[in-house]
Design a protein around this motif. Structure first.
Motif, PDB file in Angstrom:
ATOM      1  N   MET A 161       0.778  -1.276   0.066  1.00 59.09           N
ATOM      2  CA  MET A 161       0.059  -0.136  -0.085  1.00 59.09           C
ATOM      3  C   MET A 161       1.016   1.315  -0.068  1.00 59.09           C
ATOM      4  N   GLU A 162       1.976   1.252   0.836  1.00 55.05           N
ATOM      5  CA  GLU A 162       2.939   2.490   0.537  1.00 55.05           C
ATOM      6  C   GLU A 162       3.487   2.626  -0.686  1.00 55.05           C
ATOM      7  N   LEU A 163       3.655   1.657  -1.174  1.00 55.79           N
ATOM      8  CA  LEU A 163       4.236   1.924  -2.794  1.00 55.79           C
ATOM      9  C   LEU A 163       3.105   2.620  -3.683  1.00 55.79           C
ATOM     10  N   LEU A 164       1.908   2.098  -3.568  1.00 63.07           N
ATOM     11  CA  LEU A 164       1.014   2.644  -4.275  1.00 63.07           C
ATOM     12  C   LEU A 164       0.684   4.260  -3.793  1.00 63.07           C
ATOM     13  N   VAL A 165       0.804   4.622  -2.588  1.00 63.07           N
ATOM     14  CA  VAL A 165       0.681   5.912  -2.153  1.00 63.07           C
ATOM     15  C   VAL A 165       1.883   6.588  -2.810  1.00 63.07           C
ATOM     16  N   ALA A 166       3.230   6.184  -2.652  1.00 61.91           N
ATOM     17  CA  ALA A 166       4.548   6.834  -3.198  1.00 61.91           C
ATOM     18  C   ALA A 166       4.539   7.207  -4.532  1.00 61.91           C
ATOM     19  N   ILE A 167       3.801   6.194  -5.394  1.00 57.90           N
ATOM     20  CA  ILE A 167       3.697   6.523  -6.897  1.00 57.90           C
ATOM     21  C   ILE A 167       2.419   7.600  -7.159  1.00 57.90           C
ATOM     22  N   ILE A 168       1.432   7.492  -6.490  1.00 53.92           N
ATOM     23  CA  ILE A 168       0.619   8.532  -6.565  1.00 53.92           C
ATOM     24  C   ILE A 168       1.134   9.929  -6.181  1.00 53.92           C
ATOM     25  N   ILE A 169       1.681   9.959  -5.352  1.00 50.47           N
ATOM     26  CA  ILE A 169       2.188  11.360  -4.719  1.00 50.47           C
ATOM     27  C   ILE A 169       3.381  11.724  -5.648  1.00 50.47           C
ATOM     28  N   GLY A 170       4.170  10.913  -6.165  1.00 49.82           N
ATOM     29  CA  GLY A 170       5.192  11.300  -6.932  1.00 49.82           C
ATOM     30  C   GLY A 170       4.585  11.581  -8.432  1.00 49.82           C
ATOM     31  N   SER A 171       3.678  10.789  -8.981  1.00 47.00           N
ATOM     32  CA  SER A 171       2.858  11.385 -10.165  1.00 47.00           C
ATOM     33  C   SER A 171       2.536  12.590 -10.186  1.00 47.00           C
ATOM     34  N   LEU A 172       1.338  13.039  -9.060  1.00 45.59           N
ATOM     35  CA  LEU A 172       0.798  14.363  -8.662  1.00 45.59           C
ATOM     36  C   LEU A 172       1.975  15.163  -8.700  1.00 45.59           C
ATOM     37  N   THR A 173       3.130  14.950  -8.108  1.00 49.73           N
ATOM     38  CA  THR A 173       4.131  15.969  -8.144  1.00 49.73           C
ATOM     39  C   THR A 173       4.752  16.249  -9.444  1.00 49.73           C
ATOM     40  N   ALA A 174       4.929  15.068 -10.161  1.00 47.85           N
ATOM     41  CA  ALA A 174       5.502  15.405 -11.678  1.00 47.85           C
ATOM     42  C   ALA A 174       4.699  16.043 -12.804  1.00 47.85           C
ATOM     43  N   VAL A 175       3.525  15.607 -12.781  1.00 47.61           N
ATOM     44  CA  VAL A 175       2.649  16.362 -13.504  1.00 47.61           C
ATOM     45  C   VAL A 175       2.237  17.775 -13.217  1.00 47.61           C
ATOM     46  N   GLY A 176       2.298  17.898 -11.979  1.00 50.26           N
ATOM     47  CA  GLY A 176       1.918  19.331 -11.234  1.00 50.26           C
ATOM     48  C   GLY A 176       3.237  20.062 -11.675  1.00 50.26           C
ATOM     49  N   THR A 177       4.402  19.784 -11.585  1.00 52.34           N
ATOM     50  CA  THR A 177       5.505  20.488 -11.812  1.00 52.34           C
ATOM     51  C   THR A 177       5.540  20.523 -13.587  1.00 52.34           C
ATOM     52  N   TYR A 178       5.372  19.643 -14.184  1.00 49.36           N
ATOM     53  CA  TYR A 178       5.345  19.772 -15.783  1.00 49.36           C
ATOM     54  C   TYR A 178       4.312  20.824 -16.140  1.00 49.36           C
ATOM     55  N   LEU A 179       3.147  20.823 -15.505  1.00 48.63           N
ATOM     56  CA  LEU A 179       2.262  22.021 -15.912  1.00 48.63           C
ATOM     57  C   LEU A 179       2.547  23.216 -15.553  1.00 48.63           C
ATOM     58  N   MET A 180       3.314  23.427 -14.195  1.00 48.18           N
ATOM     59  CA  MET A 180       3.759  24.715 -13.748  1.00 48.18           C
ATOM     60  C   MET A 180       4.819  25.004 -14.918  1.00 48.18           C
ATOM     61  N   LEU A 181       5.495  24.636 -15.475  1.00 50.82           N
ATOM     62  CA  LEU A 181       6.390  24.926 -16.281  1.00 50.82           C
ATOM     63  C   LEU A 181       5.894  25.395 -17.861  1.00 50.82           C
ATOM     64  N   ARG A 182       4.475  25.218 -17.937  1.00 56.90           N
ATOM     65  CA  ARG A 182       3.834  25.683 -19.042  1.00 56.90           C
ATOM     66  C   ARG A 182       3.711  27.090 -19.437  1.00 56.90           C
ATOM     67  N   MET A 183       3.691  27.662 -20.416  1.00 58.90           N
ATOM     68  CA  MET A 183       3.623  28.976 -20.689  1.00 58.90           C
ATOM     69  C   MET A 183       2.195  29.737 -21.075  1.00 58.90           C
ATOM     70  N   ARG A 184       1.196  29.085 -20.524  1.00 56.33           N
ATOM     71  CA  ARG A 184      -0.213  29.485 -20.303  1.00 56.33           C
ATOM     72  C   ARG A 184      -0.770  29.576 -18.812  1.00 56.33           C
ATOM     73  N   THR A 185      -1.599  30.456 -18.706  1.00 52.34           N
ATOM     74  CA  THR A 185      -1.901  30.741 -16.883  1.00 52.34           C
ATOM     75  C   THR A 185      -3.037  29.472 -16.705  1.00 52.34           C
ATOM     76  N   PHE A 186      -3.641  28.813 -17.522  1.00 48.20           N
ATOM     77  CA  PHE A 186      -4.521  27.769 -17.236  1.00 48.20           C
ATOM     78  C   PHE A 186      -3.881  26.506 -16.621  1.00 48.20           C
ATOM     79  N   PRO A 187      -2.705  26.103 -17.470  1.00 47.48           N
ATOM     80  CA  PRO A 187      -1.867  24.891 -17.339  1.00 47.48           C
ATOM     81  C   PRO A 187      -1.107  25.228 -15.753  1.00 47.48           C
ATOM     82  N   VAL A 188      -0.743  26.594 -15.699  1.00 43.93           N
ATOM     83  CA  VAL A 188       0.151  26.841 -14.331  1.00 43.93           C
ATOM     84  C   VAL A 188      -0.910  26.773 -13.233  1.00 43.93           C
TER      85      VAL A 188
END
Length: 118
Positions: A1-28
């Motif tokens: 269960m801890e592995l699943l939680v770690a994967i979910i947290i890592g995925s949310l962080t990775a996608v959030g960071t990627y979208l923060m680096l976009r050059m439009r306000t809505f993805p940010v």
């Protein structure tokens, strides 16, 4: 269960960071929200994930820690307020500038009061 939680947290962080680096306000704004969800999930998971364990001390049996739950609720309120402020700022910038592109290399185009509808 801890592995699943770690994967979910890592995925949310990775996608959030990627979208923060976009050059439009809505993805940010969406990326900022996803990072807030990752932090909330991390705070909630930091209190040991236990099934069928109440955070109440007067009940017999194993107990979960109630502090991460309180921190998560506080973080949700703060993230909601932060997202609301970011949306208002993005909407104001769009209405004043005429575009939602985050281009910091060039100067902002001049918008006359007639173009703004004033």
């Amino acid at each position: 269960m801890e592995l699943l939680v770690a994967i979910i947290i890592g995925s949310l962080t990775a996608v959030g960071t990627y979208l923060m680096l976009r050059m439009r306000t809505f993805p940010v704004i969406v990326g900022l929200s996803l990072l807030a969800y990752a932090v909330n999930f991390f705070l909630f998971a930091s209190g040991r994930l236990m099934l069928n364990s109440p955070p109440l001390l007067y009940v017999e049996g194993p107990h979960t820690d109630a502090l991460p739950q309180a921190l998560t609720l506080t973080a949700i309120v703060i993230a909601f307020g932060m997202t609301a402020v970011a949306v208002i700022m993005a909407l104001t910038a769009y209405l004043n500038g005429g575009t939602d592109k985050l281009d910091m290399e060039n100067e902002a185009p001049e918008v006359t009061p007639e173009e703004r509808g004033q």
